[in-house]
Design a protein around this motif. Structure first.
Motif, PDB file in Angstrom:
ATOM      1  N   ARG A  18      18.159  58.561  34.484  1.00  0.00           N
ATOM      2  CA  ARG A  18      19.336  58.573  35.212  1.00  0.00           C
ATOM      3  C   ARG A  18      20.315  59.445  34.357  1.00  0.00           C
ATOM      4  O   ARG A  18      20.265  59.507  33.320  1.00  0.00           O
ATOM      5  CB  ARG A  18      19.926  57.176  35.062  1.00  0.00           C
ATOM      6  CG  ARG A  18      19.543  56.256  36.244  1.00  0.00           C
ATOM      7  CD  ARG A  18      20.500  55.094  36.316  1.00  0.00           C
ATOM      8  NE  ARG A  18      20.020  54.075  37.212  1.00  0.00           N
ATOM      9  CZ  ARG A  18      20.259  54.491  38.874  1.00  0.00           C
ATOM     10  NH1 ARG A  18      21.124  55.448  39.150  1.00  0.00           N
ATOM     11  NH2 ARG A  18      19.785  53.621  39.600  1.00  0.00           N
ATOM     12  N   THR A  66      18.065  61.179  38.561  1.00  0.00           N
ATOM     13  CA  THR A  66      18.829  60.728  39.578  1.00  0.00           C
ATOM     14  C   THR A  66      20.156  60.125  38.965  1.00  0.00           C
ATOM     15  O   THR A  66      20.502  59.914  37.796  1.00  0.00           O
ATOM     16  CB  THR A  66      18.372  59.539  40.198  1.00  0.00           C
ATOM     17  OG1 THR A  66      18.849  58.996  41.461  1.00  0.00           O
ATOM     18  CG2 THR A  66      18.321  58.188  39.184  1.00  0.00           C
ATOM     19  N   ARG A  89      14.120  61.324  46.937  1.00  0.00           N
ATOM     20  CA  ARG A  89      14.939  60.163  47.648  1.00  0.00           C
ATOM     21  C   ARG A  89      14.096  58.788  47.786  1.00  0.00           C
ATOM     22  O   ARG A  89      12.848  59.052  48.086  1.00  0.00           O
ATOM     23  CB  ARG A  89      15.974  60.720  48.923  1.00  0.00           C
ATOM     24  CG  ARG A  89      16.617  61.741  48.374  1.00  0.00           C
ATOM     25  CD  ARG A  89      17.870  61.956  49.652  1.00  0.00           C
ATOM     26  NE  ARG A  89      18.849  63.118  49.199  1.00  0.00           N
ATOM     27  CZ  ARG A  89      19.590  62.798  48.550  1.00  0.00           C
ATOM     28  NH1 ARG A  89      20.125  61.481  48.004  1.00  0.00           N
ATOM     29  NH2 ARG A  89      20.705  64.025  48.363  1.00  0.00           N
ATOM     30  N   GLY A  90      14.767  57.986  48.126  1.00  0.00           N
ATOM     31  CA  GLY A  90      13.788  56.715  48.379  1.00  0.00           C
ATOM     32  C   GLY A  90      14.158  55.483  47.328  1.00  0.00           C
ATOM     33  O   GLY A  90      14.977  55.631  46.501  1.00  0.00           O
ATOM     34  N   ASP A  91      13.290  54.377  47.590  1.00  0.00           N
ATOM     35  CA  ASP A  91      13.577  53.434  46.447  1.00  0.00           C
ATOM     36  C   ASP A  91      12.732  53.920  45.222  1.00  0.00           C
ATOM     37  O   ASP A  91      12.035  54.874  45.430  1.00  0.00           O
ATOM     38  CB  ASP A  91      13.017  52.119  47.136  1.00  0.00           C
ATOM     39  CG  ASP A  91      11.886  51.984  47.583  1.00  0.00           C
ATOM     40  OD1 ASP A  91      10.778  52.709  46.971  1.00  0.00           O
ATOM     41  OD2 ASP A  91      11.470  51.081  48.497  1.00  0.00           O
ATOM     42  N   LEU A  92      12.740  52.880  44.332  1.00  0.00           N
ATOM     43  CA  LEU A  92      11.981  53.421  43.048  1.00  0.00           C
ATOM     44  C   LEU A  92      10.697  53.713  43.294  1.00  0.00           C
ATOM     45  O   LEU A  92      10.285  54.715  42.738  1.00  0.00           O
ATOM     46  CB  LEU A  92      12.325  52.153  41.954  1.00  0.00           C
ATOM     47  CG  LEU A  92      11.595  52.600  40.625  1.00  0.00           C
ATOM     48  CD1 LEU A  92      12.019  53.875  39.975  1.00  0.00           C
ATOM     49  CD2 LEU A  92      11.613  51.480  39.663  1.00  0.00           C
ATOM     50  N   GLY A  93       9.769  53.105  43.862  1.00  0.00           N
ATOM     51  CA  GLY A  93       8.335  53.081  44.111  1.00  0.00           C
ATOM     52  C   GLY A  93       8.462  54.488  44.986  1.00  0.00           C
ATOM     53  O   GLY A  93       7.142  55.289  44.665  1.00  0.00           O
ATOM     54  N   GLN A  94       9.043  54.768  45.895  1.00  0.00           N
ATOM     55  CA  GLN A  94       8.958  55.814  46.620  1.00  0.00           C
ATOM     56  C   GLN A  94       9.433  57.172  45.967  1.00  0.00           C
ATOM     57  O   GLN A  94       8.642  58.246  45.955  1.00  0.00           O
ATOM     58  CB  GLN A  94       9.772  55.924  48.144  1.00  0.00           C
ATOM     59  CG  GLN A  94       9.490  54.837  48.905  1.00  0.00           C
ATOM     60  CD  GLN A  94      10.580  54.597  50.069  1.00  0.00           C
ATOM     61  OE1 GLN A  94      11.870  54.769  49.640  1.00  0.00           O
ATOM     62  NE2 GLN A  94      10.085  54.333  51.155  1.00  0.00           N
ATOM     63  N   ARG A  95      10.293  57.110  45.107  1.00  0.00           N
ATOM     64  CA  ARG A  95      10.671  58.215  44.108  1.00  0.00           C
ATOM     65  C   ARG A  95       9.427  58.557  43.213  1.00  0.00           C
ATOM     66  O   ARG A  95       9.298  59.751  42.972  1.00  0.00           O
ATOM     67  CB  ARG A  95      11.992  57.933  43.493  1.00  0.00           C
ATOM     68  CG  ARG A  95      13.156  58.068  44.505  1.00  0.00           C
ATOM     69  CD  ARG A  95      14.503  57.754  43.410  1.00  0.00           C
ATOM     70  NE  ARG A  95      14.899  56.394  43.569  1.00  0.00           N
ATOM     71  CZ  ARG A  95      15.176  55.897  42.163  1.00  0.00           C
ATOM     72  NH1 ARG A  95      15.319  56.477  41.393  1.00  0.00           N
ATOM     73  NH2 ARG A  95      15.387  54.678  42.236  1.00  0.00           N
ATOM     74  N   ARG A 155      -0.136  54.299  48.988  1.00  0.00           N
ATOM     75  CA  ARG A 155       1.105  53.774  48.292  1.00  0.00           C
ATOM     76  C   ARG A 155       0.923  53.158  47.269  1.00  0.00           C
ATOM     77  O   ARG A 155       0.764  51.968  47.334  1.00  0.00           O
ATOM     78  CB  ARG A 155       1.617  52.940  49.762  1.00  0.00           C
ATOM     79  CG  ARG A 155       1.630  53.512  51.091  1.00  0.00           C
ATOM     80  CD  ARG A 155       2.153  52.673  52.068  1.00  0.00           C
ATOM     81  NE  ARG A 155       3.596  52.151  51.769  1.00  0.00           N
ATOM     82  CZ  ARG A 155       4.040  50.661  52.039  1.00  0.00           C
ATOM     83  NH1 ARG A 155       3.126  50.004  52.881  1.00  0.00           N
ATOM     84  NH2 ARG A 155       5.195  50.189  51.799  1.00  0.00           N
ATOM     85  N   ARG A 161       7.458  44.249  42.489  1.00  0.00           N
ATOM     86  CA  ARG A 161       8.868  43.648  41.967  1.00  0.00           C
ATOM     87  C   ARG A 161       9.301  44.248  40.645  1.00  0.00           C
ATOM     88  O   ARG A 161       8.991  43.663  39.548  1.00  0.00           O
ATOM     89  CB  ARG A 161       8.554  42.053  41.973  1.00  0.00           C
ATOM     90  CG  ARG A 161       8.250  41.236  43.454  1.00  0.00           C
ATOM     91  CD  ARG A 161       7.477  39.996  43.312  1.00  0.00           C
ATOM     92  NE  ARG A 161       6.238  40.126  42.650  1.00  0.00           N
ATOM     93  CZ  ARG A 161       5.464  38.850  42.415  1.00  0.00           C
ATOM     94  NH1 ARG A 161       6.278  37.478  42.477  1.00  0.00           N
ATOM     95  NH2 ARG A 161       4.274  38.951  42.047  1.00  0.00           N
ATOM     96  N   TRP A 162       9.992  45.189  41.049  1.00  0.00           N
ATOM     97  CA  TRP A 162      10.566  45.979  39.906  1.00  0.00           C
ATOM     98  C   TRP A 162      11.365  45.076  39.067  1.00  0.00           C
ATOM     99  O   TRP A 162      12.250  44.037  39.686  1.00  0.00           O
ATOM    100  CB  TRP A 162      11.263  47.107  40.101  1.00  0.00           C
ATOM    101  CG  TRP A 162      10.518  48.202  41.197  1.00  0.00           C
ATOM    102  CD1 TRP A 162      10.483  48.419  42.315  1.00  0.00           C
ATOM    103  CD2 TRP A 162       9.252  48.934  40.559  1.00  0.00           C
ATOM    104  NE1 TRP A 162       9.743  49.069  42.715  1.00  0.00           N
ATOM    105  CE2 TRP A 162       8.591  49.516  41.576  1.00  0.00           C
ATOM    106  CE3 TRP A 162       8.567  49.216  39.272  1.00  0.00           C
ATOM    107  CZ2 TRP A 162       7.811  50.499  41.558  1.00  0.00           C
ATOM    108  CZ3 TRP A 162       7.562  49.951  39.256  1.00  0.00           C
ATOM    109  CH2 TRP A 162       7.199  50.654  40.347  1.00  0.00           C
TER     110      TRP A 162
END
Length: 204
Positions: A18, A66, A89-95, A155, A161-162
């Protein structure tokens, strides 16, 4: 910066981070030690990690930040040769998946693990020579490092479950039928208790 395509055997290390902003980083840690102390920890750990692994010419190091439009006045903390790029962009897994996607052999590590050394990154890439994926387990049930070679799930981070003790187990379920290796276990620092435990371990 341009990189060769997926067919090239370029090794890339991505440090996920971050942007250092007061009140926006290490919030669980800040709840225990205050926002300014948490920010100092975040900046110091990010800089130390980048120095520890970013000068090694066996791989290319990126710091993926980010939010994407964050100010870049802190990039002077990074050693020469380490580039700052925006996280997808996206949720954590997507990023994570999108950041790793362009590269044939890639490791992704967090920036809040004070114990990371260049030898750990070298061990991760060595593991990818015999496995499809590699993980660095964390003490809390998550993982501080994930790496993938060309044979990877579509995927890899679906349904994870982060920030729970299930994060590693959830991710491993997505890698069924693939060879998985592990490097050493480390402690990430999410809370004041983690920071105390880290200090105690260092004194021992």
């Amino acid at each position: 910066m341009r990189f060769p395509g997926r067919r090239m055997n370029l090794r890339v290390l991505i440090l996920f981070a971050r942007a250092p902003r007061l009140g926006a980083v290490k919030r669980r840690l800040a709840a225990g030690i205050g926002a300014r102390a948490a920010l100092r920890f975040h900046v110091a750990t990010l800089a130390a990690t980048a120095r520890a692994v970013g000068r090694d010419r066996r791989w290319r190091t990126l710091v993926s930040v980010t939010p994407p439009g964050a100010r870049a006045d802190w990039v002077g903390l990074l050693p020469r040769g380490v580039r700052r790029v925006a996280q997808p962009r996206g949720d954590l897994g997507q990023r994570m998946e999108r950041a790793m996607r362009p590269f044939r052999f890639v490791l992704l590590a967090g920036s809040d693990i004070p114990g990371i050394r260049a030898a750990d990154i070298a061990a991760g890439f060595a593991a990818l020579g015999r496995a499809d994926a590699v993980f660095g387990p964390a003490e809390d049930g998550g993982y501080w490092l994930v790496g993938m070679g060309p044979r990877r799930p579509a995927r890899p981070f679906a349904g994870v479950r982060w920030s729970t003790e299930h994060a590693l187990a959830d991710t491993l379920r997505n890698f069924g039928g693939r060879r998985v290796a592990f490097v050493r276990r480390l402690r990430d620092v999410d809370t004041a208790e983690d920071l105390v435990a880290l200090g105690a371990a260092a004194r021992r």
